[in-house]
Design a protein around this motif. Structure first.
Motif, PDB file in Angstrom:
ATOM      1  N   ARG A 200      49.312  46.721  37.293  1.00  0.00           N
ATOM      2  CA  ARG A 200      50.003  47.395  38.405  1.00  0.00           C
ATOM      3  C   ARG A 200      49.178  47.404  39.689  1.00  0.00           C
ATOM      4  O   ARG A 200      49.699  47.731  40.759  1.00  0.00           O
ATOM      5  CB  ARG A 200      50.352  48.838  38.008  1.00  0.00           C
ATOM      6  CG  ARG A 200      49.149  49.712  37.700  1.00  0.00           C
ATOM      7  CD  ARG A 200      49.571  51.102  37.237  1.00  0.00           C
ATOM      8  NE  ARG A 200      48.440  51.944  36.891  1.00  0.00           N
ATOM      9  CZ  ARG A 200      47.703  52.601  37.779  1.00  0.00           C
ATOM     10  NH1 ARG A 200      47.997  52.508  39.070  1.00  0.00           N
ATOM     11  NH2 ARG A 200      46.693  53.353  37.383  1.00  0.00           N
ATOM     12  N   LEU A 201      47.892  47.063  39.594  1.00  0.00           N
ATOM     13  CA  LEU A 201      47.031  47.070  40.779  1.00  0.00           C
ATOM     14  C   LEU A 201      46.888  45.695  41.418  1.00  0.00           C
ATOM     15  O   LEU A 201      46.251  45.572  42.466  1.00  0.00           O
ATOM     16  CB  LEU A 201      45.629  47.594  40.407  1.00  0.00           C
ATOM     17  CG  LEU A 201      45.541  49.023  39.867  1.00  0.00           C
ATOM     18  CD1 LEU A 201      44.091  49.393  39.579  1.00  0.00           C
ATOM     19  CD2 LEU A 201      46.156  50.012  40.842  1.00  0.00           C
ATOM     20  N   LEU A 202      47.464  44.669  40.811  1.00  0.00           N
ATOM     21  CA  LEU A 202      47.297  43.319  41.338  1.00  0.00           C
ATOM     22  C   LEU A 202      47.998  43.139  42.682  1.00  0.00           C
ATOM     23  O   LEU A 202      49.093  43.669  42.907  1.00  0.00           O
ATOM     24  CB  LEU A 202      47.855  42.294  40.352  1.00  0.00           C
ATOM     25  CG  LEU A 202      47.081  42.099  39.044  1.00  0.00           C
ATOM     26  CD1 LEU A 202      47.779  41.062  38.182  1.00  0.00           C
ATOM     27  CD2 LEU A 202      45.656  41.696  39.298  1.00  0.00           C
ATOM     28  N   GLU A 203      47.345  42.390  43.553  1.00  0.00           N
ATOM     29  CA  GLU A 203      47.975  42.028  44.826  1.00  0.00           C
ATOM     30  C   GLU A 203      49.066  40.988  44.555  1.00  0.00           C
ATOM     31  O   GLU A 203      49.048  40.286  43.534  1.00  0.00           O
ATOM     32  CB  GLU A 203      46.937  41.452  45.784  1.00  0.00           C
ATOM     33  CG  GLU A 203      45.791  42.400  46.113  1.00  0.00           C
ATOM     34  CD  GLU A 203      46.233  43.580  46.960  1.00  0.00           C
ATOM     35  OE1 GLU A 203      47.311  43.484  47.578  1.00  0.00           O
ATOM     36  OE2 GLU A 203      45.500  44.580  47.015  1.00  0.00           O
ATOM     37  N   ALA A 204      50.000  40.863  45.497  1.00  0.00           N
ATOM     38  CA  ALA A 204      51.120  39.933  45.307  1.00  0.00           C
ATOM     39  C   ALA A 204      50.647  38.500  45.100  1.00  0.00           C
ATOM     40  O   ALA A 204      51.199  37.765  44.270  1.00  0.00           O
ATOM     41  CB  ALA A 204      52.060  40.010  46.510  1.00  0.00           C
ATOM     42  N   ASP A 205      49.593  38.095  45.841  1.00  0.00           N
ATOM     43  CA  ASP A 205      49.138  36.709  45.726  1.00  0.00           C
ATOM     44  C   ASP A 205      48.284  36.456  44.486  1.00  0.00           C
ATOM     45  O   ASP A 205      47.875  35.330  44.226  1.00  0.00           O
ATOM     46  CB  ASP A 205      48.362  36.301  46.986  1.00  0.00           C
ATOM     47  CG  ASP A 205      47.117  37.155  47.203  1.00  0.00           C
ATOM     48  OD1 ASP A 205      46.928  38.159  46.477  1.00  0.00           O
ATOM     49  OD2 ASP A 205      46.319  36.827  48.109  1.00  0.00           O
ATOM     50  N   GLU A 206      48.026  37.506  43.698  1.00  0.00           N
ATOM     51  CA  GLU A 206      47.259  37.341  42.457  1.00  0.00           C
ATOM     52  C   GLU A 206      48.166  37.155  41.250  1.00  0.00           C
ATOM     53  O   GLU A 206      47.709  36.694  40.193  1.00  0.00           O
ATOM     54  CB  GLU A 206      46.371  38.571  42.211  1.00  0.00           C
ATOM     55  CG  GLU A 206      45.224  38.739  43.174  1.00  0.00           C
ATOM     56  CD  GLU A 206      44.393  39.973  42.870  1.00  0.00           C
ATOM     57  OE1 GLU A 206      43.182  39.845  42.607  1.00  0.00           O
ATOM     58  OE2 GLU A 206      44.971  41.085  42.893  1.00  0.00           O
ATOM     59  N   ARG A 207      49.421  37.510  41.373  1.00  0.00           N
ATOM     60  CA  ARG A 207      50.297  37.551  40.207  1.00  0.00           C
ATOM     61  C   ARG A 207      50.503  36.184  39.551  1.00  0.00           C
ATOM     62  O   ARG A 207      50.414  36.054  38.324  1.00  0.00           O
ATOM     63  CB  ARG A 207      51.652  38.172  40.577  1.00  0.00           C
ATOM     64  CG  ARG A 207      51.546  39.654  40.874  1.00  0.00           C
ATOM     65  CD  ARG A 207      52.874  40.287  41.231  1.00  0.00           C
ATOM     66  NE  ARG A 207      52.715  41.733  41.287  1.00  0.00           N
ATOM     67  CZ  ARG A 207      52.822  42.543  40.238  1.00  0.00           C
ATOM     68  NH1 ARG A 207      53.109  42.040  39.056  1.00  0.00           N
ATOM     69  NH2 ARG A 207      52.647  43.839  40.366  1.00  0.00           N
ATOM     70  N   ILE A 208      50.768  35.164  40.347  1.00  0.00           N
ATOM     71  CA  ILE A 208      50.995  33.828  39.773  1.00  0.00           C
ATOM     72  C   ILE A 208      49.714  33.275  39.124  1.00  0.00           C
ATOM     73  O   ILE A 208      49.762  32.807  37.975  1.00  0.00           O
ATOM     74  CB  ILE A 208      51.538  32.848  40.834  1.00  0.00           C
ATOM     75  CG1 ILE A 208      52.885  33.350  41.374  1.00  0.00           C
ATOM     76  CG2 ILE A 208      51.694  31.449  40.240  1.00  0.00           C
ATOM     77  CD1 ILE A 208      53.950  33.549  40.319  1.00  0.00           C
ATOM     78  N   PRO A 209      48.551  33.311  39.801  1.00  0.00           N
ATOM     79  CA  PRO A 209      47.334  32.817  39.155  1.00  0.00           C
ATOM     80  C   PRO A 209      47.004  33.551  37.859  1.00  0.00           C
ATOM     81  O   PRO A 209      46.556  32.935  36.885  1.00  0.00           O
ATOM     82  CB  PRO A 209      46.255  33.046  40.220  1.00  0.00           C
ATOM     83  CG  PRO A 209      46.983  33.036  41.519  1.00  0.00           C
ATOM     84  CD  PRO A 209      48.309  33.660  41.224  1.00  0.00           C
ATOM     85  N   VAL A 210      47.229  34.871  37.838  1.00  0.00           N
ATOM     86  CA  VAL A 210      46.936  35.623  36.606  1.00  0.00           C
ATOM     87  C   VAL A 210      47.948  35.272  35.515  1.00  0.00           C
ATOM     88  O   VAL A 210      47.596  35.164  34.336  1.00  0.00           O
ATOM     89  CB  VAL A 210      46.918  37.136  36.879  1.00  0.00           C
ATOM     90  CG1 VAL A 210      46.753  37.919  35.576  1.00  0.00           C
ATOM     91  CG2 VAL A 210      45.779  37.483  37.839  1.00  0.00           C
ATOM     92  N   ALA A 211      49.208  35.070  35.898  1.00  0.00           N
ATOM     93  CA  ALA A 211      50.211  34.643  34.907  1.00  0.00           C
ATOM     94  C   ALA A 211      49.831  33.293  34.305  1.00  0.00           C
ATOM     95  O   ALA A 211      50.035  33.051  33.111  1.00  0.00           O
ATOM     96  CB  ALA A 211      51.592  34.574  35.556  1.00  0.00           C
ATOM     97  N   GLU A 212      49.277  32.413  35.130  1.00  0.00           N
ATOM     98  CA  GLU A 212      48.821  31.104  34.620  1.00  0.00           C
ATOM     99  C   GLU A 212      47.658  31.278  33.643  1.00  0.00           C
ATOM    100  O   GLU A 212      47.559  30.573  32.634  1.00  0.00           O
ATOM    101  CB  GLU A 212      48.414  30.212  35.787  1.00  0.00           C
ATOM    102  CG  GLU A 212      49.617  29.761  36.632  1.00  0.00           C
ATOM    103  CD  GLU A 212      49.211  29.037  37.900  1.00  0.00           C
ATOM    104  OE1 GLU A 212      48.033  29.175  38.306  1.00  0.00           O
ATOM    105  OE2 GLU A 212      50.059  28.328  38.484  1.00  0.00           O
ATOM    106  N   LEU A 213      46.775  32.235  33.943  1.00  0.00           N
ATOM    107  CA  LEU A 213      45.677  32.543  33.013  1.00  0.00           C
ATOM    108  C   LEU A 213      46.238  33.068  31.689  1.00  0.00           C
ATOM    109  O   LEU A 213      45.754  32.708  30.612  1.00  0.00           O
ATOM    110  CB  LEU A 213      44.744  33.589  33.615  1.00  0.00           C
ATOM    111  CG  LEU A 213      43.616  33.118  34.526  1.00  0.00           C
ATOM    112  CD1 LEU A 213      42.850  34.324  35.063  1.00  0.00           C
ATOM    113  CD2 LEU A 213      42.664  32.189  33.782  1.00  0.00           C
ATOM    114  N   SER A 235      53.515  38.015  26.998  1.00  0.00           N
ATOM    115  CA  SER A 235      54.319  39.127  27.506  1.00  0.00           C
ATOM    116  C   SER A 235      53.747  39.667  28.813  1.00  0.00           C
ATOM    117  O   SER A 235      54.498  40.024  29.728  1.00  0.00           O
ATOM    118  CB  SER A 235      54.391  40.253  26.465  1.00  0.00           C
ATOM    119  OG  SER A 235      55.034  39.797  25.284  1.00  0.00           O
ATOM    120  N   ALA A 236      52.412  39.721  28.909  1.00  0.00           N
ATOM    121  CA  ALA A 236      51.787  40.161  30.156  1.00  0.00           C
ATOM    122  C   ALA A 236      52.110  39.188  31.284  1.00  0.00           C
ATOM    123  O   ALA A 236      52.389  39.600  32.417  1.00  0.00           O
ATOM    124  CB  ALA A 236      50.276  40.283  29.972  1.00  0.00           C
ATOM    125  N   GLY A 237      52.083  37.901  30.984  1.00  0.00           N
ATOM    126  CA  GLY A 237      52.427  36.906  31.983  1.00  0.00           C
ATOM    127  C   GLY A 237      53.861  37.047  32.459  1.00  0.00           C
ATOM    128  O   GLY A 237      54.148  36.968  33.660  1.00  0.00           O
TER     129      GLY A 237
END
Length: 311
Positions: A200-213, A235-237
């Motif tokens: 819930r603390l991720l910035e908008a531009d971090e969401r896609i890279p973290v989903a890829e991780l 599920s987190a992705g």
């Protein structure tokens, strides 16, 4: 194997080896320690260390051994709770040493020295020496780990619950930055797990890279037959993509992997529902074939080959 508590004689022997004294001379002291710790060896050693820190157990220069006053120790009203004792010992450490323990607790109890240095900065050497000397952390061939799960629990409890997501996010960002554009396979699980504790603390531009991780971590976990872990990463992705605009390919691969892991962990109805959604959004023959194969597997598992043929 059920491990029972130590008896009084074994506690006396443990203290004799620790203090390099004879067991008979330690008997009154051992009885006091045994009474307070109920034969828990970890608690006993932590209590002895605490007594030394409080100057209730001091070196005897003349004999090369140790000296103590049973009356003085009894008057101090020692705690009979190992968690309280460990927390008190941690509170007496320096600020950098406490920070190191907090970081190590965020990293699931073990980390190599280079990783801790990256997270804790220039004071890592002195801080690590301090916690090692205190017996709260022990060195291993691959790095450093807590000496006992009670130490890990006490160290993590030092981080206020409201601040824990931010602590995990800080760890994730520092480790991710250090890896650069390509995260090595051996770091994928650690970094993805840290991010997932702070979604819930991720910035908008971090969401896609973290989903890829998360996709990479889920694939690796599935390959290791750790299907429950793979499902958690997938599920987190998918959760991250709800507030982002991903490429169709990323969303499809995460969704398909999530459905597969539902099937592999026995959640057949959820897998059936998710595969139906994936069938509707598949855009290529390859995607449709991947969904179809999993649907056939599902019907085969349910002993409904007739439905599988229909797919």
């Amino acid at each position: 194997i059920e491990l029972t508590s130590l008896g009084l004689d074994a506690t006396a022997e443990l203290l004799a080896e620790t203090l390099r004294e004879s067991a008979p001379s330690l008997r009154p002291f051992a009885e006091l320690i045994f009474t307070k710790t109920h034969g828990n060896p970890f608690f006993a050693l932590q209590l002895v260390s605490s007594l030394a820190e409080e100057q209730l157990l001091t070196p005897a220069a003349s004999s090369g051994g140790w000296k103590w006053s049973i009356d003085a120790i009894r008057a101090r009203r020692l705690t009979e709770d190992v968690a309280t004792l460990v927390t008190a010992r941690i509170s007496r450490l320096s600020g950098p040493a406490r920070e190191l323990l907090e970081r190590l607790a965020c990293l699931d109890d073990s980390a190599d020295t280079a990783t801790l240095g990256l997270l804790c900065g220039a004071e890592i050497t002195a801080a690590l020496e301090e916690v090692l000397a205190a017996g709260l952390v022990e060195a291993t061939p691959t790095g450093n780990r807590f000496a006992h799960d009670r130490v890990s629990e006490a160290a993590y409890a030092l981080v206020p619950e409201a601040r824990r997501p931010a602590a995990h996010l800080d760890v994730a960002r520092k480790l991710h930055r250090a890896c650069g554009a390509i995260v090595p396979d051996e770091a994928v699980f650690t970094i993805a797990s840290q991010y997932n504790r702070a979604l819930r603390l991720l910035e908008a531009d971090e969401r896609i890279p973290v989903a890829e991780l998360d996709l990479a971590a889920a694939r690796r976990a599935r390959g290791a037959t750790a299907y429950a872990s793979a499902l958690a990463y997938a599920s987190a992705g998918m959760e991250l993509l709800r507030e982002a605009t991903p490429k169709h390919e990323l969303a499809f691969e995460l969704g398909l992997l999530q459905a597969e892991c539902r099937l592999l962990t026995g959640d057949v109805e959820a897998a059936r529902s998710e595969l139906a959604v994936m069938a509707r959004i598949a855009t290529t023959a390859v995607d449709r074939a991947a969904v179809t194969c999993l649907q056939i597997d599902l019907h085969t598992l349910l002993d409904r080959s007739d439905l599988g043929v229909g797919v």
